[in-house]
Design an enzyme around this catalytic site. Structure first.
Site, PDB file in Angstrom:
ATOM      1  N   PHE A  11       0.828  -1.221   0.000  1.00  0.00           N
ATOM      2  CA  PHE A  11       0.000   0.000   0.000  1.00  0.00           C
ATOM      3  C   PHE A  11       0.865   1.276   0.000  1.00  0.00           C
ATOM      4  N   ASP A  33      10.446  -6.708  -3.515  1.00  0.00           N
ATOM      5  CA  ASP A  33       9.224  -7.100  -2.808  1.00  0.00           C
ATOM      6  C   ASP A  33       9.041  -8.609  -2.937  1.00  0.00           C
ATOM      7  N   THR A 121       6.510   3.168  12.962  1.00  0.00           N
ATOM      8  CA  THR A 121       5.075   3.446  13.127  1.00  0.00           C
ATOM      9  C   THR A 121       4.807   4.079  14.488  1.00  0.00           C
ATOM     10  N   ASP A 122       3.681   4.793  14.583  1.00  0.00           N
ATOM     11  CA  ASP A 122       3.327   5.367  15.897  1.00  0.00           C
ATOM     12  C   ASP A 122       2.979   4.281  16.920  1.00  0.00           C
ATOM     13  N   GLU A 123       2.732   3.050  16.425  1.00  0.00           N
ATOM     14  CA  GLU A 123       2.386   1.964  17.363  1.00  0.00           C
ATOM     15  C   GLU A 123       3.524   1.635  18.318  1.00  0.00           C
ATOM     16  N   TYR A 145       2.945  -7.084  16.442  1.00  0.00           N
ATOM     17  CA  TYR A 145       3.344  -6.249  15.296  1.00  0.00           C
ATOM     18  C   TYR A 145       4.117  -5.027  15.788  1.00  0.00           C
ATOM     19  N   LYS A 149       8.057  -3.957  15.145  1.00  0.00           N
ATOM     20  CA  LYS A 149       8.456  -2.676  14.543  1.00  0.00           C
ATOM     21  C   LYS A 149       9.363  -1.888  15.494  1.00  0.00           C
ATOM     22  N   ASN A 175      -2.335   5.398   7.918  1.00  0.00           N
ATOM     23  CA  ASN A 175      -2.485   5.913   6.557  1.00  0.00           C
ATOM     24  C   ASN A 175      -3.820   5.497   5.947  1.00  0.00           C
ATOM     25  N   LYS A 184      -7.717  -3.949   6.295  1.00  0.00           N
ATOM     26  CA  LYS A 184      -7.611  -2.774   7.166  1.00  0.00           C
ATOM     27  C   LYS A 184      -8.952  -2.036   7.197  1.00  0.00           C
ATOM     28  N   LEU A 185      -9.165  -1.257   8.260  1.00  0.00           N
ATOM     29  CA  LEU A 185     -10.481  -0.687   8.549  1.00  0.00           C
ATOM     30  C   LEU A 185     -11.178  -0.038   7.342  1.00  0.00           C
ATOM     31  N   PRO A 200     -17.698  -4.873  10.895  1.00  0.00           N
ATOM     32  CA  PRO A 200     -17.487  -5.219  12.300  1.00  0.00           C
ATOM     33  C   PRO A 200     -16.657  -4.184  13.072  1.00  0.00           C
ATOM     34  N   ARG A 268     -10.593  -6.465  19.717  1.00  0.00           N
ATOM     35  CA  ARG A 268      -9.226  -6.946  19.486  1.00  0.00           C
ATOM     36  C   ARG A 268      -8.567  -7.113  20.863  1.00  0.00           C
TER      37      ARG A 268
HETATM   38  P1  NAD Z   1       1.408  -3.598   3.229  1.00  0.00           P
HETATM   39  O1  NAD Z   1       1.084  -4.787   4.079  1.00  0.00           O
HETATM   40  O2  NAD Z   1       0.358  -3.024   2.357  1.00  0.00           O
HETATM   41  O3  NAD Z   1       2.662  -3.925   2.293  1.00  0.00           O
HETATM   42  C1  NAD Z   1       3.812  -4.582   2.748  1.00  0.00           C
HETATM   43  C2  NAD Z   1       4.647  -4.941   1.524  1.00  0.00           C
HETATM   44  O4  NAD Z   1       5.852  -5.586   2.000  1.00  0.00           O
HETATM   45  C3  NAD Z   1       3.960  -5.927   0.570  1.00  0.00           C
HETATM   46  O5  NAD Z   1       4.137  -5.518  -0.765  1.00  0.00           O
HETATM   47  C4  NAD Z   1       4.687  -7.242   0.841  1.00  0.00           C
HETATM   48  O6  NAD Z   1       4.713  -8.125  -0.280  1.00  0.00           O
HETATM   49  C5  NAD Z   1       6.070  -6.751   1.213  1.00  0.00           C
HETATM   50  N1  NAD Z   1       6.822  -7.743   2.024  1.00  0.00           N
HETATM   51  C6  NAD Z   1       6.380  -8.398   3.126  1.00  0.00           C
HETATM   52  N2  NAD Z   1       7.328  -9.231   3.585  1.00  0.00           N
HETATM   53  C7  NAD Z   1       8.409  -9.059   2.775  1.00  0.00           C
HETATM   54  C8  NAD Z   1       9.715  -9.633   2.732  1.00  0.00           C
HETATM   55  N3  NAD Z   1      10.107 -10.560   3.632  1.00  0.00           N
HETATM   56  N4  NAD Z   1      10.574  -9.229   1.776  1.00  0.00           N
HETATM   57  C9  NAD Z   1      10.182  -8.297   0.846  1.00  0.00           C
HETATM   58  N5  NAD Z   1       8.959  -7.747   0.826  1.00  0.00           N
HETATM   59  C10 NAD Z   1       8.085  -8.120   1.776  1.00  0.00           C
HETATM   60  O7  NAD Z   1       1.984  -2.522   4.242  1.00  0.00           O
HETATM   61  P2  NAD Z   1       1.778  -0.936   4.310  1.00  0.00           P
HETATM   62  O8  NAD Z   1       0.544  -0.629   5.046  1.00  0.00           O
HETATM   63  O9  NAD Z   1       2.029  -0.378   2.969  1.00  0.00           O
HETATM   64  O10 NAD Z   1       3.000  -0.548   5.284  1.00  0.00           O
HETATM   65  C11 NAD Z   1       4.297  -0.278   4.748  1.00  0.00           C
HETATM   66  C12 NAD Z   1       5.228   0.076   5.886  1.00  0.00           C
HETATM   67  O11 NAD Z   1       4.735   1.213   6.575  1.00  0.00           O
HETATM   68  C13 NAD Z   1       5.383  -1.011   6.938  1.00  0.00           C
HETATM   69  O12 NAD Z   1       6.715  -1.026   7.359  1.00  0.00           O
HETATM   70  C14 NAD Z   1       4.464  -0.566   8.064  1.00  0.00           C
HETATM   71  O13 NAD Z   1       4.911  -1.074   9.298  1.00  0.00           O
HETATM   72  C15 NAD Z   1       4.614   0.938   7.976  1.00  0.00           C
HETATM   73  N6  NAD Z   1       3.483   1.745   8.447  1.00  0.00           N
HETATM   74  C16 NAD Z   1       2.217   1.513   7.983  1.00  0.00           C
HETATM   75  C17 NAD Z   1       1.184   2.343   8.367  1.00  0.00           C
HETATM   76  C18 NAD Z   1      -0.221   2.146   7.854  1.00  0.00           C
HETATM   77  O14 NAD Z   1      -1.137   2.831   8.323  1.00  0.00           O
HETATM   78  N7  NAD Z   1      -0.463   1.274   6.900  1.00  0.00           N
HETATM   79  C19 NAD Z   1       1.434   3.398   9.256  1.00  0.00           C
HETATM   80  C20 NAD Z   1       2.742   3.598   9.732  1.00  0.00           C
HETATM   81  C21 NAD Z   1       3.753   2.765   9.303  1.00  0.00           C
HETATM   82  O1  DAU Z   2      -0.919   3.353  13.631  1.00  0.00           O
HETATM   83  C1  DAU Z   2      -0.196   2.917  12.517  1.00  0.00           C
HETATM   84  C2  DAU Z   2      -0.634   1.507  12.187  1.00  0.00           C
HETATM   85  O2  DAU Z   2      -1.931   1.603  11.618  1.00  0.00           O
HETATM   86  C3  DAU Z   2       0.301   0.787  11.217  1.00  0.00           C
HETATM   87  O3  DAU Z   2       1.570   0.683  11.810  1.00  0.00           O
HETATM   88  C4  DAU Z   2      -0.265  -0.593  10.869  1.00  0.00           C
HETATM   89  O4  DAU Z   2       0.560  -1.246   9.917  1.00  0.00           O
HETATM   90  C5  DAU Z   2      -1.644  -0.408  10.286  1.00  0.00           C
HETATM   91  O5  DAU Z   2      -2.230  -1.679  10.019  1.00  0.00           O
HETATM   92  C6  DAU Z   2      -2.534   0.384  11.235  1.00  0.00           C
HETATM   93  O6  DAU Z   2      -2.841  -0.404  12.426  1.00  0.00           O
HETATM   94  P1  DAU Z   2      -4.302  -0.376  13.088  1.00  0.00           P
HETATM   95  O7  DAU Z   2      -4.468  -1.610  13.875  1.00  0.00           O
HETATM   96  O8  DAU Z   2      -4.566   0.929  13.740  1.00  0.00           O
HETATM   97  O9  DAU Z   2      -5.186  -0.428  11.730  1.00  0.00           O
HETATM   98  P2  DAU Z   2      -6.545  -1.212  11.383  1.00  0.00           P
HETATM   99  O10 DAU Z   2      -7.027  -0.667  10.095  1.00  0.00           O
HETATM  100  O11 DAU Z   2      -6.391  -2.683  11.517  1.00  0.00           O
HETATM  101  O12 DAU Z   2      -7.523  -0.741  12.553  1.00  0.00           O
HETATM  102  C7  DAU Z   2      -7.849   0.636  12.739  1.00  0.00           C
HETATM  103  C8  DAU Z   2      -8.805   0.732  13.928  1.00  0.00           C
HETATM  104  O13 DAU Z   2     -10.058   0.132  13.553  1.00  0.00           O
HETATM  105  C9  DAU Z   2      -8.334  -0.030  15.156  1.00  0.00           C
HETATM  106  O14 DAU Z   2      -8.696   0.672  16.332  1.00  0.00           O
HETATM  107  C10 DAU Z   2      -9.085  -1.349  15.088  1.00  0.00           C
HETATM  108  C11 DAU Z   2     -10.397  -0.960  14.409  1.00  0.00           C
HETATM  109  N1  DAU Z   2     -10.985  -2.038  13.568  1.00  0.00           N
HETATM  110  C12 DAU Z   2     -10.213  -2.581  12.584  1.00  0.00           C
HETATM  111  C13 DAU Z   2     -10.718  -3.578  11.786  1.00  0.00           C
HETATM  112  C14 DAU Z   2      -9.873  -4.208  10.704  1.00  0.00           C
HETATM  113  C15 DAU Z   2     -12.302  -2.436  13.760  1.00  0.00           C
HETATM  114  O15 DAU Z   2     -13.010  -1.919  14.641  1.00  0.00           O
HETATM  115  N2  DAU Z   2     -12.800  -3.419  12.950  1.00  0.00           N
HETATM  116  C16 DAU Z   2     -12.057  -4.028  11.982  1.00  0.00           C
HETATM  117  O16 DAU Z   2     -12.573  -4.965  11.300  1.00  0.00           O
END
Ligand code: NAD
Ligand code: DAU
Length: 333
Positions: A11, A33, A121-123, A145, A149, A175, A184-185, A200, A268
């Site tokens: 993503f 990737d 990540t902020d997590e 997770y 990180k 994001n 994701k949500l 849900p 969760r």
């Molecule tokens: P995503 O799950 O959409 O994508 C992850 C990508 O990494 C995929 O293309 C997958 O094929 C690749 N990958 C996984 N394991 C691998 C490996 N062993 N070798 C090579 N490639 C591999 O993730 P995303 O949401 O795009 O997140 C990207 C980064 O940003 C992550 O490091 C995540 O922790 C961080 N991040 C995400 C968010 C968010 O809200 N999504 C917020 C803050 C930080």
């Molecule tokens: O904060 C940054 C993080 O945000 C990233 O580091 C992670 O990679 C990314 O997956 C995301 O984590 P969250 O757990 O916050 O994202 P998610 O979309 O899974 O959930 C967002 C919120 O919504 C969380 O409070 C859980 C809730 N949720 C999520 C799902 C999937 C629900 O209530 N129902 C659901 O089915």
């Protein structure tokens, strides 16, 4: 400038590749990737002829050495990213998120790079009951997770402090935008709503996240790459604090779907109830979030409405097993 983007078929990684092509067309881009369930070559449609794509694993020295050679910078997005999956089975998280970061850092040390951005990540701060996390706050990750990180985040810092590898750490908030895997949500709720399926909400829906449009996150990362200081950490948050109930209403409203699709389900485990970032350190480099939240969410929902050919194959493939295992079998669906 030749940049290695790991996880570039996911993503944020794919959005970063498209963003770089628009904003820095002179950069050469190499994507490494593994194409896990979350990686999707379709995410790179439109730029596939303008970049080099290598299928490989960041946790394999052979794969990494072959691509780091000749690169000036590395931006490490590659990771297992879904909190709920890390609760079910953390194995791949430890291997990719921690060991994979080690392999990249060790290779960067051996071959030399000008900049290594570790996407954290902020997590890593854990739940923040009130106020806003600053970069010097202690790390208190509370799910596998987030802990993996945090391990990578501090390992990256150690390669700066110990070996002088020019590492910069980005801690982004939640994001949203196009091409997010529908576990994701936001994409889960939009795509379910389009099909008239229940959405849900975990627990009472009071968990707060700090939402940032993926384009603002990408600009933040580019700012760090071009102006950040080695050894420093930068928060990158959107400043849009919303709980799940607010998000759910906003998503279904934008999708023009009835609110009775919302269903409260068991929470969760270990659910962090609030994240919030203070991003003033990055703002001092001239960055600030630009996408208006209501407008960004509307555009995002519209993207999923307009791109059923992107998400239908995903939801009828691997995702089906995840939905059955985590939602249906455990009373969440
Ligand atoms: P995503 O799950 O959409 O994508 C992850 C990508 O990494 C995929 O293309 C997958 O094929 C690749 N990958 C996984 N394991 C691998 C490996 N062993 N070798 C090579 N490639 C591999 O993730 P995303 O949401 O795009 O997140 C990207 C980064 O940003 C992550 O490091 C995540 O922790 C961080 N991040 C995400 C968010 C968010 O809200 N999504 C917020 C803050 C930080
Ligand atoms: O904060 C940054 C993080 O945000 C990233 O580091 C992670 O990679 C990314 O997956 C995301 O984590 P969250 O757990 O916050 O994202 P998610 O979309 O899974 O959930 C967002 C919120 O919504 C969380 O409070 C859980 C809730 N949720 C999520 C799902 C999937 C629900 O209530 N129902 C659901 O089915």
């Amino acid at each position: 400038m030749r940049i290695l983007v790991t996880g570039g078929a996911g993503f944020i990684g794919s959005n970063f590749v498209h963003f770089l092509r628009r904003e820095r067309p002179d950069c050469d881009i190499v994507v490494l990737d593994k194409l896990t369930y979350a990686g999707n070559p379709a995410n790179l449609e439109g730029v596939e002829d303008e970049i080099e794509f290598i299928k490989g694993d960041v946790a394999e020295f052979e794969d990494v050495e072959a691509v780091v050679a000749g690169c000036d910078s590395i931006v490490n997005f590659a990771a297992e990213t879904h909190v709920d999956r890390s609760i079910v089975d953390a194995d791949a998280f430890i291997r990719t998120d921690i060991y994979g970061a080690y392999v990249l850092l060790e290779t960067a040390r051996a071959l030399g790079v000008e900049c290594f951005i570790q996407i954290s990540t902020d997590e890593v701060y854990g739940e923040v009951a009130e106020g806003f996390s600053v970069e010097t706050d202690p790390l208190m990750p509370r799910n596998p997770y987030a802990a993996s990180k945090a391990g990578a985040d501090r390992l990256a810092y150690s390669y700066w402090a110990t070996h002088g590898v020019p590492v910069i750490i980005s801690r982004g908030s939640n994001n949203y935008g196009p091409r997010q895997y529908p576990e994701k949500l936001i994409p889960l709720f939009v795509t379910n709503a389009i099909d008239g399926l229940e959405c849900p909400i975990y627990g009472e829906g009071k968990a707060v996240r700090d939402w940032i449009h993926v384009d603002d996150h990408c600009r933040g990362i580019l700012t760090m790459l071009e102006q950040g200081e080695p050894g420093e950490v930068y928060n990158c948050g959107g400043g849009n604090l919303r709980d799940t109930n607010q998000m759910a209403e906003g998503i279904l409203g934008a999708a023009e779907a009835p609110l009775d699709l919302l269903k409260h389900v068991p929470d969760r485990v270990g659910h962090d109830m609030r994240y919030a970032l203070d991003s003033s350190k990055l703002e001092r480099l001239g960055w600030k979030p630009e996408v208006d939240f209501a407008e960004g969410l509307r555009r995002t929902v519209q993207w999923y409405k307009d791109n059923e050919d992107w998400w239908r194959p995903i939801k009828s493939g691997e995702f089906k097993q995840w939905w059955k295992h985590y939602y249906l079998d455990q009373g969440r669906g």
